[in-house]
Design an enzyme around this catalytic site. Structure first.
Site, short mmCIF file in Angstrom:
data_model
loop_
_atom_site.label_atom_id
_atom_site.label_comp_id
_atom_site.label_asym_id
_atom_site.label_seq_id
_atom_site.Cartn_x
_atom_site.Cartn_y
_atom_site.Cartn_z
N GLU A 20 0.84 -1.22 0.00
CA GLU A 20 0.00 0.00 0.00
C GLU A 20 0.87 1.26 0.00
OE1 GLU A 20 -3.36 -0.36 0.03
OE2 GLU A 20 -3.63 -2.42 0.74
C1 LIG Z 1 2.17 -9.62 0.69
C2 LIG Z 1 1.89 -8.51 -0.28
C3 LIG Z 1 0.58 -8.18 -0.61
C4 LIG Z 1 0.32 -7.19 -1.56
N1 LIG Z 1 -1.00 -6.92 -1.91
C5 LIG Z 1 -1.24 -6.08 -2.95
C6 LIG Z 1 -2.58 -5.91 -3.45
O1 LIG Z 1 -3.55 -6.45 -2.90
N2 LIG Z 1 -2.76 -5.15 -4.55
C7 LIG Z 1 -1.73 -4.53 -5.19
O2 LIG Z 1 -1.97 -3.86 -6.21
N3 LIG Z 1 -0.45 -4.65 -4.73
C8 LIG Z 1 -0.19 -5.41 -3.62
N4 LIG Z 1 1.10 -5.57 -3.18
C9 LIG Z 1 2.19 -4.89 -3.87
C10 LIG Z 1 2.80 -3.74 -3.08
O3 LIG Z 1 1.90 -2.67 -3.00
C11 LIG Z 1 4.14 -3.38 -3.75
O4 LIG Z 1 5.04 -4.44 -3.47
C12 LIG Z 1 4.69 -2.05 -3.25
O5 LIG Z 1 3.90 -0.97 -3.69
C13 LIG Z 1 6.15 -1.82 -3.71
O6 LIG Z 1 6.29 -2.08 -5.08
P1 LIG Z 1 7.46 -3.05 -5.57
O7 LIG Z 1 7.41 -4.30 -4.76
O8 LIG Z 1 7.37 -3.16 -7.03
O9 LIG Z 1 8.81 -2.30 -5.17
P2 LIG Z 1 9.54 -1.16 -6.04
O10 LIG Z 1 8.55 -0.13 -6.45
O11 LIG Z 1 10.35 -1.81 -7.08
O12 LIG Z 1 10.50 -0.51 -4.95
C14 LIG Z 1 11.77 -1.07 -4.59
C15 LIG Z 1 12.42 -0.10 -3.60
O13 LIG Z 1 12.66 1.16 -4.25
C16 LIG Z 1 12.05 2.21 -3.52
N5 LIG Z 1 11.61 3.26 -4.43
C17 LIG Z 1 10.86 3.12 -5.56
N6 LIG Z 1 10.64 4.31 -6.12
C18 LIG Z 1 11.23 5.25 -5.33
C19 LIG Z 1 11.36 6.66 -5.37
N7 LIG Z 1 10.81 7.42 -6.33
N8 LIG Z 1 12.06 7.27 -4.38
C20 LIG Z 1 12.60 6.55 -3.36
N9 LIG Z 1 12.51 5.20 -3.27
C21 LIG Z 1 11.83 4.55 -4.25
C22 LIG Z 1 10.90 1.55 -2.79
O14 LIG Z 1 10.47 2.30 -1.68
C23 LIG Z 1 11.54 0.22 -2.40
O15 LIG Z 1 12.31 0.39 -1.25
C24 LIG Z 1 1.39 -6.51 -2.18
C25 LIG Z 1 2.70 -6.80 -1.79
C26 LIG Z 1 2.97 -7.78 -0.87
C27 LIG Z 1 4.39 -8.09 -0.51
#
Ligand SMILES: Cc1cc2nc3c(=O)[nH]c(=O)nc-3n(C[C@H](O)[C@H](O)[C@H](O)COP(=O)(O)OP(=O)(O)OC[C@H]3O[C@@H](n4cnc5c(N)ncnc54)[C@H](O)[C@@H]3O)c2cc1C
Length: 393
Positions: free
Chosen positions: A370
């Site tokens: 989220e």
């Molecule tokens: C158990 C679980 C349940 C989930 N449930 C849902 C769901 O129901 N629906 C849904 O749509 N998603 C869901 N998610 C997805 C979740 O919302 C994403 O994993 C989250 O938003 C982060 O995206 P990412 O994993 O692609 O990480 P990335 O976006 O690849 O980020 C990797 C790292 O880079 C950092 N980063 C990225 N951009 C920036 C920036 N501009 N400045 C500084 N730091 C940055 C992030 O903070 C993080 O530390 C779920 C995830 C998990 C693990």
């Protein structure tokens, strides 16, 4: 909501939690999904807590719903995540952005448990920046066909309908604006795969799904065409408040468990609660609880005001900011509180057989889903500095 209705709802939530606990604990130690949760929630009429009574729900305001989620959060982040997926980010966008026909078709049925819901925004290559998603839709006759992969979706493997975001297939440039859809999951064109290899939350379903020319009726577009980003961002405010509330429950449960252990475990000839360094851990958990509680209450009131005046941009901005603050604070506070509780439990804390160890494993995700810690901080700083200072656009 009348105080007596809120009281009844919270009593039902408490009874549900007591009945849930044995199966939740067993499933956790066996690392398997708790398939009983939806049926049990239905028994206590908890599958639509904030849905208006006329649509079959309990009519909870944001503050009461936050308290309910905090109580459920004491049973574990996995149990609470089921409700976040189904209600906070599944039912909520339909309630807030849906038309009357969509509300009547999906909300009462989802309250009855005929539709378990989920929210599909994230993709393998689009997480923190959902604008980078590649899922698409195109119109064909009286339906849309959706294509793409959604990743890490809570309830994604058990949902009968998912709110999905996708771009128009052919559009480029400024024309390329995402839309939201209520997507039914039946049929071979919608394939799911569970993602069980998590660090915790073993009882909750997390899945990915692939849509291959998956048909969606025209009337299932949610909100206006091209308005999907707004739907997604509004939905995330609801989801974040649910995460923060669940984290409060985690802290509360860590406190209960830690107090009990302090009062029963003896080392060096006295109860460990009489060792001042152990008391320091306990005090830290209590401070985390009190501060999280206050921030969530404030955020829930702001969200309630925004829900009551959907056109009020200031109310929406205030809700967005306060919820982001509460989500960041409570998820970090819960992580630290669980760590303190594990320390109080010593070697037993480092075990899935004890509640505090399970909380530590599970609650870590709250700093990620989220909206990550980093995204929450950027959002808070942008609110202070103004949009010209947005770290990303
Ligand atoms: C158990 C679980 C349940 C989930 N449930 C849902 C769901 O129901 N629906 C849904 O749509 N998603 C869901 N998610 C997805 C979740 O919302 C994403 O994993 C989250 O938003 C982060 O995206 P990412 O994993 O692609 O990480 P990335 O976006 O690849 O980020 C990797 C790292 O880079 C950092 N980063 C990225 N951009 C920036 C920036 N501009 N400045 C500084 N730091 C940055 C992030 O903070 C993080 O530390 C779920 C995830 C998990 C693990």
């Amino acid at each position: 909501m009348y105080p007596q209705d809120a009281e009844k709802l919270l009593a039902d939530v408490d009874a549900f939690c007591q009945e849930l606990r044995p199966t939740e604990e067993l499933c956790y130690v066996e690392h398997r999904q708790n398939d009983a949760i939806a049926e049990l929630a239905k028994k206590y009429d908890l599958l639509g807590m904030p849905i208006p009574v006329e649509l079959g729900g309990r009519g909870a305001d944001a503050v009461t719903y936050a308290r309910a989620l905090a109580r459920i959060g004491r049973e574990g982040t996995g149990a609470r995540t089921f409700f976040s997926g189904h209600t906070s980010i599944g039912q909520y966008p339909i309630l807030r952005y849906g038309n009357d026909a969509q509300k009547k078709r999906y909300l009462p049925a989802s309250v009855r448990g005929e539709y378990i819901l989920a929210f599909g925004l994230t993709e393998p290559d689009a997480g923190s920046n959902p604008l980078e998603m590649t899922s698409t839709y195109r119109r064909e006759g009286n339906r849309f066909l959706l294509n793409g992969v959604k990743y890490l979706i809570s309830n994604g493997g058990i949902a009968q309908a998912v709110v999905v975001l996708a771009y128009p297939e052919a559009a480029t440039g400024p024309e390329r604006r995402m839309s939201a859809f209520i997507v039914e999951t039946a049929g071979e064109t919608f394939e799911t795969e569970d993602l069980p290899s998590k660090l915790g939350m073993f009882t909750a379903n997390t899945a990915m799904f692939q849509m291959t020319d998956h048909p969606v009726p025209l009337e299932n577009m949610l909100g206006e065409e091209g308005n999907g980003f707004r739907v997604a961002m509004g939905t995330l405010i609801s989801g974040r408040l649910s995460v923060a509330s669940g984290c409060l429950g985690v802290i509360e449960d860590c406190l209960v468990e830690a107090i009990h252990y302090c009062q029963t475990r003896t080392q060096h000839g006295k109860l460990i609660g009489k060792h001042q360094l152990v008391q320091e851990h306990l005090a830290a958990i209590e401070i985390a609880r009190a501060a999280s509680d206050a921030m969530i209450e404030r955020a829930a009131h702001a969200k309630q005001r925004s829900d009551e005046s959907p056109q009020d941009k200031d109310a929406a901005a205030e809700a967005d900011l306060r919820v982001a603050q509460a989500k960041f604070f409570a998820s970090n506070a819960a992580w630290e509180a669980a760590d303190h509780a594990v320390q109080i439990f010593g070697g037993r804390g480092y075990s899935e057989l004890y509640r505090v160890g399970r909380h530590l494993q599970d609650v870590r995700v709250c700093r990620i889903y989220e909206g990550t810690d980093e995204i929450m901080k950027l959002k808070i700083a942008t609110a202070l500095l103004g949009k010209d200072f947005a770290a990303f656009s």
